[in-house]
Write a protein that holds these residues in place. Structure first.
Motif, PDB file in Angstrom:
ATOM      1  N   PRO A 243      -5.963   7.652  -5.216  1.00 12.29           N
ATOM      2  CA  PRO A 243      -7.431   7.563  -5.225  1.00 12.29           C
ATOM      3  C   PRO A 243      -8.058   8.921  -5.550  1.00 12.29           C
TER       4      PRO A 243
ATOM      5  N   THR B 112       0.828  -1.205   0.000  1.00 10.09           N
ATOM      6  CA  THR B 112       0.000   0.000   0.000  1.00 10.09           C
ATOM      7  C   THR B 112       0.861   1.253   0.000  1.00 10.09           C
TER       8      THR B 112
ATOM      9  N   GLU C 275      -5.390   8.917   2.231  1.00 15.21           N
ATOM     10  CA  GLU C 275      -5.951   7.591   1.966  1.00 15.21           C
ATOM     11  C   GLU C 275      -4.811   6.599   1.835  1.00 15.21           C
TER      12      GLU C 275
ATOM     13  N   HIS D   7      -3.820   3.214  -0.047  1.00 16.99           N
ATOM     14  CA  HIS D   7      -4.312   2.626  -1.292  1.00 16.99           C
ATOM     15  C   HIS D   7      -3.222   1.822  -1.977  1.00 16.99           C
ATOM     16  N   LYS D   8      -3.643   1.038  -2.950  1.00 17.13           N
ATOM     17  CA  LYS D   8      -2.733   0.344  -3.856  1.00 17.13           C
ATOM     18  C   LYS D   8      -2.922   0.982  -5.229  1.00 17.13           C
TER      19      LYS D   8
END
Length: 163
Positions: A107, A76, A100, A102-103
């Motif tokens: 986002p 991530t 955030e 995220h991978k």
């Protein structure tokens, strides 16, 4: 990163240093490097996570995050945007961020908020003394504002967003 700041000319370098610290912590997160992530915190720091876990101290924060990076948070990245940065004397600042975990790509919506208390160490470097994270609940917020309009915060100017 972008910021709406309460600054005087002498604080510009300090604002830059704080934004660099937060960016560096996000880079350590992205590398999955718990020790490097923990090194951004003071020895007596407090990290209240999104799920409500409380970690104390740079070492514990680093160890716990390494375990997370090796499992639940593997691969991530952490994206942060500084919404507000205020100084409370020459060695203390509070930053409110939106972000955030995220991978992949950044986002579209940054749905978590974090409040960082930052302190300047005797070596004149900035470190995170405390961070508190929470999820932004826009529907609940909209309901609250509609039901009780006086709960709506006053608008604040915002700077351009950079990633």
């Amino acid at each position: 990163m972008s910021a709406t700041e309460t600054t005087e000319p002498s604080e510009n370098a300090e604002s830059t240093a704080i934004r660099a610290l937060l960016e560096s912590s996000a880079e350590a997160w992205g590398r999955g490097d718990g020790a490097a992530y923990g090194s951004h915190f003071t020895e007596d720091a407090t990290d209240v996570t999104f799920v409500g876990t409380v970690y104390h101290g740079a070492d514990e924060i680093g160890r716990a995050h390494q375990a997370l990076f090796d499992s639940f948070l593997k691969g991530t990245r952490l994206t942060l945007e500084v919404l507000d940065l205020r100084f409370h004397g020459p060695a203390t600042a509070v930053a409110v961020t939106r972000g955030e975990v995220h991978k992949g790509r950044r986002p579209r919506r940054l749905g978590k908020l974090a409040t960082y208390t930052l302190v300047r160490t005797p070596a004149s470097t900035w470190r995170i003394a405390a961070v508190q994270k929470t999820r932004h609940r826009p529907l609940m917020e909209a309901f609250s504002f509609r039901a009780q309009p006086t709960t709506r915060p006053r608008p604040r100017p915002r700077a351009a967003v950079a990633s």
